[in-house]
Design a protein around this motif. Sequence first.
Motif, short mmCIF file in Angstrom:
data_model
loop_
_atom_site.label_atom_id
_atom_site.label_comp_id
_atom_site.label_asym_id
_atom_site.label_seq_id
_atom_site.Cartn_x
_atom_site.Cartn_y
_atom_site.Cartn_z
N GLU A 101 0.83 -1.20 0.00
CA GLU A 101 0.00 0.00 0.00
C GLU A 101 0.87 1.26 0.00
O GLU A 101 0.57 2.23 -0.69
CB GLU A 101 -0.95 0.01 1.21
N ALA A 102 1.96 1.24 0.75
CA ALA A 102 2.87 2.40 0.81
C ALA A 102 3.51 2.65 -0.56
O ALA A 102 3.61 3.80 -1.00
CB ALA A 102 3.93 2.19 1.88
N GLU A 103 3.95 1.59 -1.23
CA GLU A 103 4.56 1.74 -2.55
C GLU A 103 3.54 2.27 -3.57
O GLU A 103 3.88 3.09 -4.42
CB GLU A 103 5.11 0.39 -3.04
N ILE A 104 2.30 1.80 -3.46
CA ILE A 104 1.25 2.29 -4.35
C ILE A 104 1.01 3.77 -4.12
O ILE A 104 0.93 4.54 -5.07
CB ILE A 104 -0.06 1.48 -4.15
N GLU A 105 0.92 4.16 -2.87
CA GLU A 105 0.70 5.57 -2.54
C GLU A 105 1.83 6.43 -3.11
O GLU A 105 1.59 7.48 -3.71
CB GLU A 105 0.61 5.74 -1.02
N ASP A 106 3.07 5.98 -2.94
CA ASP A 106 4.23 6.72 -3.47
C ASP A 106 4.16 6.81 -4.99
O ASP A 106 4.40 7.87 -5.57
CB ASP A 106 5.54 6.05 -3.06
N ALA A 107 3.82 5.71 -5.66
CA ALA A 107 3.74 5.69 -7.13
C ALA A 107 2.65 6.63 -7.63
O ALA A 107 2.85 7.35 -8.61
CB ALA A 107 3.49 4.27 -7.62
N LEU A 108 1.52 6.64 -6.94
CA LEU A 108 0.42 7.51 -7.36
C LEU A 108 0.75 8.98 -7.14
O LEU A 108 0.43 9.83 -7.98
CB LEU A 108 -0.88 7.13 -6.64
N LEU A 109 1.41 9.28 -6.03
CA LEU A 109 1.83 10.66 -5.77
C LEU A 109 2.85 11.12 -6.80
O LEU A 109 2.81 12.25 -7.28
CB LEU A 109 2.39 10.79 -4.35
N GLU A 110 3.76 10.23 -7.16
CA GLU A 110 4.77 10.55 -8.17
C GLU A 110 4.12 10.78 -9.53
O GLU A 110 4.48 11.70 -10.26
CB GLU A 110 5.78 9.41 -8.26
#
Length: 119
Positions: A101-110
């Motif tokens: 979930e953290a990696e997804i959040e980072d990818a979406l923010l990027e």
Amino acid sequence: MMKISFKELRKTPFEVKASLKNLKKTYKIELKLATLTDSMREDAPVESMGAVLSALESVTEYVVNMLRLKDDEVETLDNLSQEEFMALSQRLTMRVMGMSEAEIEDALLEAEADEGLVE
């Protein structure tokens, strides 16, 4: 089994098996979406609309099958906006492909930051 929460559909998390079978389904749907871009041609609007409809139906079927949605949850899914639906399906595919979930959040923010850049 991984637990994935989609508050748009129900309060309790869904359990999705992290299997090769589910990974193949995920890559098939990602391929379908990638080829959708190739089929969007201005000189063939009917074919393009058919490709979009086919992709939406395939993604819907993928989400319903992966999450094993009940009838009322399918109805809730059908009532989401296109943006909400695509965000939900994107998150599901990212989780099945092994992202946290953290990696997804980072990818979406990027991705959001990249969309804001002017070239």
